[in-house]
Write a protein that holds these residues in place. Structure first.
Motif, PDB file in Angstrom:
ATOM      1  N   ARG A   1      -7.527   1.047   5.678  1.00 34.77           N
ATOM      2  CA  ARG A   1      -7.308   1.362   4.225  1.00 34.77           C
ATOM      3  C   ARG A   1      -6.300   2.760   4.101  1.00 34.77           C
ATOM      4  NH1 ARG A   1     -11.390  -0.255   0.612  1.00 34.77           N
ATOM      5  NH2 ARG A   1     -11.081   1.733  -0.636  1.00 34.77           N
TER       6      ARG A   1
ATOM      7  N   THR B   1      -5.881   1.377  -1.779  1.00 36.85           N
ATOM      8  CA  THR B   1      -6.211  -0.130  -1.626  1.00 36.85           C
ATOM      9  C   THR B   1      -6.750  -1.071  -2.783  1.00 36.85           C
ATOM     10  OG1 THR B   1      -6.771   0.319   0.478  1.00 36.85           O
ATOM     11  CG2 THR B   1      -7.480  -1.850  -0.185  1.00 36.85           C
TER      12      THR B   1
ATOM     13  N   HIS C   1       0.734  -1.156   0.116  1.00 34.78           N
ATOM     14  CA  HIS C   1       0.017   0.066  -0.062  1.00 34.78           C
ATOM     15  C   HIS C   1       1.021   1.132   0.017  1.00 34.78           C
ATOM     16  CE1 HIS C   1      -3.377  -2.648   2.065  1.00 34.78           C
ATOM     17  NE2 HIS C   1      -3.380  -2.559   0.738  1.00 34.78           N
TER      18      HIS C   1
ATOM     19  N   SER D   1      -4.021  -1.309  -5.368  1.00 34.59           N
ATOM     20  CA  SER D   1      -2.843  -2.268  -4.850  1.00 34.59           C
ATOM     21  C   SER D   1      -3.442  -3.816  -5.380  1.00 34.59           C
ATOM     22  CB  SER D   1      -2.639  -2.162  -3.497  1.00 34.59           C
ATOM     23  OG  SER D   1      -2.227  -1.000  -3.323  1.00 34.59           O
TER      24      SER D   1
END
Length: 416
Positions: A414, A149, A131, A152
């Motif tokens: 997150r 997020t 992240h 990723s």
């Protein structure tokens, strides 16, 4: 105490089936052009600097369709088009630019990341590193209009691929596996375009900024060209940095003396330690080139001519442990290492020549920003990572690296 006295045998990421051999080895193949394995640092540099005599063959570049691109992506282009692209993009990745333009933002992201995981009490470092590296590189590239997020997760999807062996017939894949590779590659690309690239393009066509994406728009690159460049930066600049962050932390947390030295040092000294770690543990273990003309290569034991058409495998883990280039105890991690003249501290970990990775400074800078702050919080190593291997990039994967802090337990979080 001398530098050699402080070396410790600590290399971790070496495939069990990786062959050893002479500095330059010819492997005769039944199905086509031969394979040359290069393990000498000097010979590898000759190959990688043989301008206009080789083309990119790694990362399945030879299977990427070129007719659909107005301009070839930087990963697979060669010659003057490639040189021109590198000159244009150099200003985004120069060390001074990274520090001056992005330094404060990278430091803030690193501090926020460490504050969150320390307060949570427990984390899986390889996920945190993913992240963080995506957040940093997305700022430089310009992919800033979507969830970190989610991006990723989509970037990870590119690596769900069947094994590949460039020296085997059909690259070691069956027809079914090639179909699977196409599906596994195209689906993440479509998702990445729709969720990450297209929103960023729309935003920059309304208002351009000083980032790679805006530059590509100004330079007249087509949407397909820009998409492939974003995939390149996404997979190379984000996901591989994740592995290095995890590997660096593993070494520093497993060696109290080395970790204490790193933590107490200034930034320039810390970067030297990180350079030694990535020399010993290069994320990408093999660089492949295709000889477009005969290439004469001088190795320590002989001079050879590699014929046009042959595949060249620069064995990075071997070149980075060439004692003539790296000095005594090349297979050990030495906080103070004296390489031969003109040999970079990182060896071939970021390649060399025309295809040398432009993101080297960024990768080291962001790794230090996160790792230094992380170690300052005194994490405990709960579970060491498991090592896996990705044949597409010939690199290692570290998963399941668990750390714990004293502040509490770890909820889901997150980064955005």
């Amino acid at each position: 105490m001398s530098g050699a006295d402080r070396c410790r045998p600590s290399r971790r990421a070496v495939p069990s089936d990786e062959p050893a051999g002479p500095p330059v080895e010819q492997v005769l193949l039944d199905h086509g052009p031969d394979l040359w394995r290069i393990r000498s640092f000097d010979a590898a540099r000759q190959v990688l600097r043989a301008r206009h005599l080789t083309t990119q063959a790694g990362f399945t570049a030879e299977r990427i369709p070129r007719g659909v691109f107005r301009r070839h992506p930087i990963l697979i282009s060669d010659g003057e088009p490639h040189d021109s692209q590198r000159r244009e993009l150099a200003r985004f990745f120069a060390p001074a630019v990274i520090a001056d333009r992005y330094g404060e933002r990278i430091d803030a992201l690193a501090q926020d990341t460490v504050d969150r995981i320390a307060a949570a009490g427990r984390c899986r470092l390889d996920e945190v590193a993913l992240h963080f590296s995506v957040a940093v590189t997305s700022e430089v590239v310009g992919l800033t209009e979507s969830s970190i997020t989610g991006m990723s997760r989509r970037l990870e999807g590119f690596f769900t691929q069947p094994p590949v062996d460039l020296a085997a017939p059909g690259w070691g894949r069956t027809r079914k596996q090639w179909l699977q590779a196409a599906v596994n590659g195209l689906v993440p690309i479509v998702r990445f375009y729709l969720a990450d690239v297209r929103p960023a393009l729309r935003a920059r066509r309304r208002r351009q900024r000083d980032d790679v994406l805006s530059h590509l728009i100004r330079a007249g690159h087509s949407t397909s060209d820009i998409l492939v460049e974003c995939v390149t930066y996404g997979t190379a600049g984000m996901v591989t940095t994740r592995e290095f962050i995890t590997m660096a932390c593993w070494h520093l947390l497993s060696d109290d003396e080395l970790g204490a030295e790193y933590l107490a040092a200034d930034q320039s000294r810390r970067l030297e330690i990180l350079e030694e770690i990535i020399r010993l543990e290069p994320v990408v273990g093999h660089l492949f080139r295709r000889a477009e003309a005969d290439i004469e290569v001088t190795a320590p034991d002989r001079t050879v001519t590699i014929p046009a058409g042959d595949l060249i495998d620069v064995c990075v883990r071997a070149t980075n442990t060439d004692e003539e280039a790296m000095g005594p105890e090349p297979h050990s991690l030495c906080p103070v290492r004296h390489t031969a003249e003109a040999v970079p501290a990182v060896g071939m970990s970021f390649s060399d020549g025309a295809h040398k990775c432009p993101g080297q400074s960024l990768a080291l800078f962001e790794t230090d920003a996160l790792v230094h702050r992380l170690l300052d919080r005194g994490p405990r190593l709960v579970a060491e990572p498991e090592i896996g291997w990705d044949s597409v990039i010939s690199g290692y994967r570290l998963r399941g690296f668990q750390l714990a802090f004293d502040e509490g337990s770890c909820p889901e979080r997150r980064l955005s």
